[in-house]
Design an enzyme around this catalytic site. Structure first.
Site, PDB file in Angstrom:
ATOM      1  NE  ARG A   1      45.839  38.162  18.430  1.00 40.49           N
ATOM      2  CZ  ARG A   1      46.455  37.017  18.204  1.00 40.49           C
ATOM      3  NH1 ARG A   1      47.259  36.869  17.156  1.00 40.49           N
ATOM      4  NH2 ARG A   1      46.263  35.966  19.002  1.00 40.49           N
ATOM      5  CG  ASP A   2      45.049  34.288  16.069  1.00 45.05           C
ATOM      6  OD1 ASP A   2      45.730  34.472  15.046  1.00 45.05           O
ATOM      7  OD2 ASP A   2      45.191  33.293  16.801  1.00 45.05           O
TER       8      ASP A   2
ATOM      9  CG  HIS B   1      45.737  30.291  20.712  1.00 43.93           C
ATOM     10  ND1 HIS B   1      45.192  31.555  20.811  1.00 43.93           N
ATOM     11  CD2 HIS B   1      46.183  30.194  19.448  1.00 43.93           C
ATOM     12  CE1 HIS B   1      45.302  32.185  19.649  1.00 43.93           C
ATOM     13  NE2 HIS B   1      45.912  31.374  18.789  1.00 43.93           N
TER      14      HIS B   1
ATOM     15  CB  CYS C   1      49.813  32.971  12.795  1.00 43.51           C
ATOM     16  SG  CYS C   1      51.266  33.970  13.079  1.00 43.51           S
TER      17      CYS C   1
HETATM   18  P1  HMG Z   1      61.357  44.942  13.000  1.00 45.37           P
HETATM   19  O1  HMG Z   1      61.273  45.294  11.560  1.00 45.37           O
HETATM   20  O2  HMG Z   1      62.461  44.036  13.429  1.00 45.37           O
HETATM   21  O3  HMG Z   1      61.303  46.242  13.935  1.00 45.37           O
HETATM   22  O4  HMG Z   1      59.984  44.263  13.390  1.00 45.37           O
HETATM   23  P2  HMG Z   1      62.278  47.435  14.115  1.00 45.37           P
HETATM   24  O5  HMG Z   1      62.358  47.671  15.583  1.00 45.37           O
HETATM   25  O6  HMG Z   1      63.553  47.215  13.345  1.00 45.37           O
HETATM   26  O7  HMG Z   1      61.480  48.655  13.444  1.00 45.37           O
HETATM   27  C1  HMG Z   1      61.234  48.717  12.048  1.00 45.37           C
HETATM   28  C2  HMG Z   1      60.135  49.729  11.795  1.00 45.37           C
HETATM   29  O8  HMG Z   1      58.919  49.242  12.389  1.00 45.37           O
HETATM   30  C3  HMG Z   1      60.387  51.112  12.422  1.00 45.37           C
HETATM   31  O9  HMG Z   1      59.742  52.090  11.590  1.00 45.37           O
HETATM   32  C4  HMG Z   1      59.626  51.044  13.727  1.00 45.37           C
HETATM   33  O10 HMG Z   1      59.206  52.305  14.213  1.00 45.37           O
HETATM   34  C5  HMG Z   1      58.414  50.202  13.330  1.00 45.37           C
HETATM   35  P3  HMG Z   1      60.606  53.044  10.611  1.00 45.37           P
HETATM   36  O11 HMG Z   1      61.544  53.748  11.489  1.00 45.37           O
HETATM   37  O12 HMG Z   1      61.267  52.085   9.664  1.00 45.37           O
HETATM   38  O13 HMG Z   1      59.547  53.875   9.967  1.00 45.37           O
HETATM   39  N1  HMG Z   1      57.870  49.491  14.492  1.00 45.37           N
HETATM   40  C6  HMG Z   1      56.582  49.555  14.882  1.00 45.37           C
HETATM   41  N2  HMG Z   1      55.510  50.210  14.382  1.00 45.37           N
HETATM   42  C7  HMG Z   1      54.340  50.054  15.041  1.00 45.37           C
HETATM   43  N3  HMG Z   1      54.199  49.280  16.155  1.00 45.37           N
HETATM   44  C8  HMG Z   1      55.252  48.621  16.665  1.00 45.37           C
HETATM   45  C9  HMG Z   1      56.507  48.761  16.017  1.00 45.37           C
HETATM   46  N4  HMG Z   1      57.724  48.243  16.282  1.00 45.37           N
HETATM   47  C10 HMG Z   1      58.550  48.705  15.341  1.00 45.37           C
HETATM   48  N5  HMG Z   1      55.104  47.873  17.763  1.00 45.37           N
HETATM   49  C11 HMG Z   1      58.268  43.706  14.957  1.00 45.37           C
HETATM   50  C12 HMG Z   1      59.752  43.764  14.693  1.00 45.37           C
HETATM   51  C13 HMG Z   1      58.037  42.922  16.239  1.00 45.37           C
HETATM   52  C14 HMG Z   1      57.716  45.115  15.107  1.00 45.37           C
HETATM   53  C15 HMG Z   1      57.592  43.019  13.744  1.00 45.37           C
HETATM   54  O14 HMG Z   1      58.217  41.810  13.529  1.00 45.37           O
HETATM   55  C16 HMG Z   1      56.108  42.800  13.932  1.00 45.37           C
HETATM   56  O15 HMG Z   1      55.340  43.744  14.022  1.00 45.37           O
HETATM   57  N6  HMG Z   1      55.697  41.527  13.988  1.00 45.37           N
HETATM   58  C17 HMG Z   1      54.297  41.256  14.249  1.00 45.37           C
HETATM   59  C18 HMG Z   1      53.973  39.888  13.917  1.00 45.37           C
HETATM   60  C19 HMG Z   1      52.551  39.585  14.279  1.00 45.37           C
HETATM   61  O16 HMG Z   1      51.762  40.433  14.650  1.00 45.37           O
HETATM   62  N7  HMG Z   1      52.221  38.280  14.187  1.00 45.37           N
HETATM   63  C20 HMG Z   1      50.924  37.816  14.530  1.00 45.37           C
HETATM   64  C21 HMG Z   1      50.680  37.790  16.004  1.00 45.37           C
HETATM   65  S1  HMG Z   1      51.356  36.352  16.806  1.00 45.37           S
HETATM   66  C22 HMG Z   1      50.214  35.070  16.457  1.00 45.37           C
HETATM   67  O17 HMG Z   1      49.318  35.245  15.679  1.00 45.37           O
HETATM   68  C23 HMG Z   1      50.314  33.782  17.210  1.00 45.37           C
HETATM   69  C24 HMG Z   1      49.264  33.669  18.314  1.00 45.37           C
HETATM   70  O18 HMG Z   1      47.942  33.780  17.810  1.00 45.37           O
HETATM   71  C25 HMG Z   1      49.404  32.306  19.033  1.00 45.37           C
HETATM   72  C26 HMG Z   1      49.458  31.130  18.048  1.00 45.37           C
HETATM   73  O19 HMG Z   1      48.477  30.897  17.350  1.00 45.37           O
HETATM   74  O20 HMG Z   1      50.508  30.510  17.990  1.00 45.37           O
HETATM   75  C27 HMG Z   1      49.449  34.768  19.365  1.00 45.37           C
HETATM   76 MG    MG Z   2      46.819  32.103  16.925  1.00 42.08          MG
END
Ligand code: HMG
Ligand code: MG
Length: 283
Positions: free
Chosen positions: A14-15, A206, A239
């Protein structure tokens, strides 16, 4: 050091893969996880149900989850940012989910397009559903040490967010040094603040290894009672919204070498880890 058995959460699929420019296919992701299963991890993060527009690398996590060979000795989890993600996870009978927020407003906005407060509003129905279905929920806090956009984070802020995740019912809270700026001193200051609010046994560390300090920081965390450690095979990752500084996670094989050096108890299988490592390196 006298500690209980150290548990490792493998976050590479994932990450790690979420930040790979050369996107892995579903088949490659499945093979990676099948190589990771015999490695002795407490949990393997399979992927995330996030927007494929935002993170194309994690598209088709449903297919990956369906196709991997699951062992009863390991938890298989996915990240879930909102209700849509939760619905997808439930459709796949995922039993372990992770919700994620940050101790930085700027980072949260870039990462999940909402404020910290709004992220907790999203978590309410997710947690209610998780409780109904008896799912285990891990909570992540990004920028637990420093934010790529707004600088150093106050330990008290991390403690406040951790407390909210804990009150919400998270089983475990992972404290993310998203951009690897931590030092043993800042890591310990953060953990000391968080453990006044959340039991130490429910905290994970993490670390991203941007500046090569991850192992020192993990050692400091373990000395302060943390025994759940996140890592990624070969140090894959970063990320996508952590900026250029969000380099790879600490490598699982480095954590293994550290645990052995310090005579710390663990369940990792060195041979299986080497096979998984070779698979990634020769891909
Ligand atoms: P948004 O654009 O604000 O969402 O994104 P929305 O609710 O306005 O929807 C926009 C479109 O996205 C719509 O589609 C939704 O259906 C679709 P349309 O109608 O335009 O065709 N949508 C989705 N599709 C699939 N799965 C979903 C989903 N939700 C909405 N769940 C959202 C908001 C949260 C979805 C977006 O910002 C996003 O996906 N962000 C993900 C970011 C991410 O994955 N970052 C990496 C993980 S965190 C990390 O790495 C840190 C960590 O490792 C710890 C550390 O190291 O610090 C954990
Ligand atoms: Mg991370």
């Amino acid at each position: 050091m006298s500690t209980p058995q150290i548990k490792i959460v493998e976050v590479g699929p994932r990450d790690g893969l979420q930040n790979e420019k050369n996107i892995w296919t579903v088949e490659e992701r499945v093979r990676l996880i099948n190589y990771l299963t015999p490695c002795g991890f407490d949990e393997i993060e399979v992927g995330s149900f996030v927007s494929p527009t935002w993170v194309p690398q994690m598209a088709d996590t449903a297919l990956v989850f369906q196709r991997i060979e699951k062992s009863e000795n390991c938890r298989y989890s996915t990240l879930v940012p909102n209700q849509k993600g939760m619905e997808l996870a439930i459709t796949q009978n995922v039993r372990n989910i992770s919700i994620f927020t940050a101790a930085s407003e700027d980072f949260n906005k870039k990462n999940i397009n909402c404020s910290i407060e709004e992220s907790f509003e999203r978590f309410q129905p997710i947690m209610a559903e998780a409780n109904r279905k008896n799912l285990r929920v891990r909570g992540y806090i990004s920028c637990a040490i420093e934010c790529p956009y707004s600088g150093p984070t106050f330990p008290e802020k991390v403690a406040e967010v951790a407390d909210r995740l804990w009150q919400l019912g998270c089983a475990e809270i992972s404290l993310g040094d998203t951009i690897g700026k931590g030092t043993p001193e800042t890591t310990v200051a953060m953990i000391k603040a968080v453990k006044t609010r959340v039991p130490i046994n429910n905290l994970a560390i993490h670390c991203h290894d941007t500046y090569g300090r991850a192992i020192d920081n993990i050692e400091a965390a373990i000395e302060n009672g943390v025994y759940i450690v996140d890592s990624a095979i070969t140090g894959l990752g970063g990320c996508p919204y952590g900026g250029a500084n969000a380099k790879g996670n600490v490598a699982t094989e480095l954590v293994l070498a550290f645990l052995n050096r310090k005579n710390l108890n663990h369940t990792l299988n060195a041979k299986a880890i080497e096979v998984a490592r070779q698979f990634v390196l020769n891909r």
